[in-house]
Design an enzyme around this catalytic site. Structure first.
Site, PDB file in Angstrom:
ATOM      1  N   CYS A 170     -24.657  -8.103 -16.676  1.00  0.00           N
ATOM      2  CA  CYS A 170     -24.109  -8.675 -17.911  1.00  0.00           C
ATOM      3  C   CYS A 170     -25.250  -9.029 -18.872  1.00  0.00           C
ATOM      4  O   CYS A 170     -26.407  -9.202 -18.456  1.00  0.00           O
ATOM      5  CB  CYS A 170     -23.293  -9.917 -17.562  1.00  0.00           C
ATOM      6  SG  CYS A 170     -22.496 -10.712 -18.973  1.00  0.00           S
ATOM      7  N   VAL A 194      -4.111  -3.172  -6.002  1.00  0.00           N
ATOM      8  CA  VAL A 194      -5.113  -3.517  -7.014  1.00  0.00           C
ATOM      9  C   VAL A 194      -5.347  -2.380  -8.007  1.00  0.00           C
ATOM     10  O   VAL A 194      -6.331  -2.375  -8.738  1.00  0.00           O
ATOM     11  CB  VAL A 194      -6.455  -3.904  -6.340  1.00  0.00           C
ATOM     12  CG1 VAL A 194      -6.294  -5.156  -5.496  1.00  0.00           C
ATOM     13  CG2 VAL A 194      -7.010  -2.762  -5.485  1.00  0.00           C
ATOM     14  N   ASP A 195      -4.416  -1.413  -8.033  1.00  0.00           N
ATOM     15  CA  ASP A 195      -4.625  -0.198  -8.821  1.00  0.00           C
ATOM     16  C   ASP A 195      -4.136  -0.284 -10.260  1.00  0.00           C
ATOM     17  O   ASP A 195      -4.426   0.598 -11.071  1.00  0.00           O
ATOM     18  CB  ASP A 195      -3.954   1.005  -8.137  1.00  0.00           C
ATOM     19  CG  ASP A 195      -2.530   0.705  -7.683  1.00  0.00           C
ATOM     20  OD1 ASP A 195      -1.761   0.135  -8.487  1.00  0.00           O
ATOM     21  OD2 ASP A 195      -2.201   1.032  -6.530  1.00  0.00           O
ATOM     22  N   CYS A 222     -25.714 -11.753 -20.094  1.00  0.00           N
ATOM     23  CA  CYS A 222     -26.198 -13.085 -19.736  1.00  0.00           C
ATOM     24  C   CYS A 222     -27.126 -13.041 -18.526  1.00  0.00           C
ATOM     25  O   CYS A 222     -27.710 -14.056 -18.147  1.00  0.00           O
ATOM     26  CB  CYS A 222     -25.025 -14.020 -19.466  1.00  0.00           C
ATOM     27  SG  CYS A 222     -24.226 -13.774 -17.845  1.00  0.00           S
ATOM     28  N   SER A 233       3.656  -3.500   4.963  1.00  0.00           N
ATOM     29  CA  SER A 233       3.855  -3.749   6.389  1.00  0.00           C
ATOM     30  C   SER A 233       4.117  -5.227   6.657  1.00  0.00           C
ATOM     31  O   SER A 233       4.452  -5.608   7.779  1.00  0.00           O
ATOM     32  CB  SER A 233       2.618  -3.302   7.179  1.00  0.00           C
ATOM     33  OG  SER A 233       1.474  -4.035   6.749  1.00  0.00           O
ATOM     34  N   GLN A 252       0.652  -6.380  -3.875  1.00  0.00           N
ATOM     35  CA  GLN A 252      -0.569  -6.533  -3.089  1.00  0.00           C
ATOM     36  C   GLN A 252      -1.609  -5.497  -3.510  1.00  0.00           C
ATOM     37  O   GLN A 252      -2.747  -5.556  -3.060  1.00  0.00           O
ATOM     38  CB  GLN A 252      -0.253  -6.358  -1.603  1.00  0.00           C
ATOM     39  CG  GLN A 252       0.691  -7.401  -1.031  1.00  0.00           C
ATOM     40  CD  GLN A 252       1.092  -7.065   0.386  1.00  0.00           C
ATOM     41  OE1 GLN A 252       2.068  -6.362   0.618  1.00  0.00           O
ATOM     42  NE2 GLN A 252       0.340  -7.549   1.366  1.00  0.00           N
ATOM     43  N   HIS A 271      -3.787  -9.760  -5.254  1.00  0.00           N
ATOM     44  CA  HIS A 271      -5.141  -9.496  -4.773  1.00  0.00           C
ATOM     45  C   HIS A 271      -6.079  -9.065  -5.893  1.00  0.00           C
ATOM     46  O   HIS A 271      -7.132  -8.482  -5.620  1.00  0.00           O
ATOM     47  CB  HIS A 271      -5.117  -8.435  -3.666  1.00  0.00           C
ATOM     48  CG  HIS A 271      -4.354  -8.861  -2.449  1.00  0.00           C
ATOM     49  ND1 HIS A 271      -3.904  -7.973  -1.489  1.00  0.00           N
ATOM     50  CD2 HIS A 271      -3.954 -10.092  -2.029  1.00  0.00           C
ATOM     51  CE1 HIS A 271      -3.257  -8.642  -0.535  1.00  0.00           C
ATOM     52  NE2 HIS A 271      -3.273  -9.926  -0.844  1.00  0.00           N
ATOM     53  N   ALA A 309       0.804  -1.219   0.000  1.00  0.00           N
ATOM     54  CA  ALA A 309       0.000   0.000   0.000  1.00  0.00           C
ATOM     55  C   ALA A 309       0.839   1.272   0.000  1.00  0.00           C
ATOM     56  O   ALA A 309       0.440   2.283  -0.580  1.00  0.00           O
ATOM     57  CB  ALA A 309      -0.937   0.001   1.203  1.00  0.00           C
TER      58      ALA A 309
END
Length: 239
Positions: A141, A98-99, A143, A182, A96, A114, A18
């Protein structure tokens, strides 16, 4: 000391957490929900159960996270790592986060432990789309299934392909650098020690102490961007 380690290494693996993202102005998970979720436990809205039983709050939570992501950009450190990958000085990146900032900066050898907020996919058929769809309330979606973020939710396993890549690259590492983690979350905190057991040198760059500092060959409590800028300058890299 980091300069010498970096120059001598034949396969450098980097783990980012992070702290790497927050230096780009992107709040970490807990900071991102401050003020909006102060009367409830935010973790319950980032879970598989919330997606099924609290869908409105689930969508609201992730719309906010995606909106914040759209307003942030990778800092120079990301571009340094991408350039070092291009020149062979960095072999692989485990993240870690997700950006998607590593890929945005040009890195290609990245395992997202992640998942990612950069896309959404149908929980039924698996069809992928840009996360922009969440901002436009495109959550159903063709579907009939529900489109969910590409992140790993609480209650879900981590992606096996990313974990496999992480294990393979960690085995090859002779230098393992932690940037802004961390090291409190498993299995990400397993890889630095696995590399160390395999004979790699371990460097931890984090503004606060970690439980693994005593095992590291070098600990730097400073901003990641500053440390990577100095590494560029000391090696006369054009990154």
């Amino acid at each position: 000391m980091l300069t010498e380690m970096f120059r001598e290494a034949k396969h450098t693996v980097v783990l980012t957490g992070a702290g790497m993202s927050t230096e780009s102005g992107l709040p970490d998970f807990r900071s991102a929900i401050d003020g909006m979720w102060n009367e409830v436990d935010p973790l319950q809205f980032a879970s598989r159960d919330a997606m099924q039983f609290e869908r409105d709050l689930f969508v609201r939570f992730y719309k906010q996270r995606i909106q914040k992501l759209k307003g942030a950009r990778p800092h120079a450190g990301y571009y340094h790592l991408a350039e070092w990958e291009r020149t062979g000085e960095v072999g692989f990146i485990l993240t870690q986060n997700v950006d998607g900032f590593h890929q945005q900066a040009g890195s290609q050898n990245v395992a997202e432990l992640h998942g990612t907020l950069c896309n959404i996919y149908c929980d039924e058929c698996g069809e992928k789309a840009s996360s922009d769809g969440y901002l436009n309330d495109e959550i159903t979606c063709v579907c009939g299934g529900f489109k969910r973020p590409g992140v790993v939710l609480f209650g879900e396993p981590l992606p096996l392909s990313a974990i496999h890549q992480a294990k393979m690259e960690t085995k090859k590492a002779d230098l393992f650098i932690v940037l802004g983690s961390s090291l409190q979350v498993s299995p990400a905190n397993v890889f630095p020690m696995e590399a160390k057991r395999n004979g790699a040198k371990l460097v931890i760059v984090n503004q606060e102490a970690t439980e693994y500092d005593s095992y590291a060959d070098l600990v730097i409590n400073d901003k990641i961007g500053s440390v990577l800028d100095e590494l560029v300058q000391s090696n006369n890299y054009k990154s």
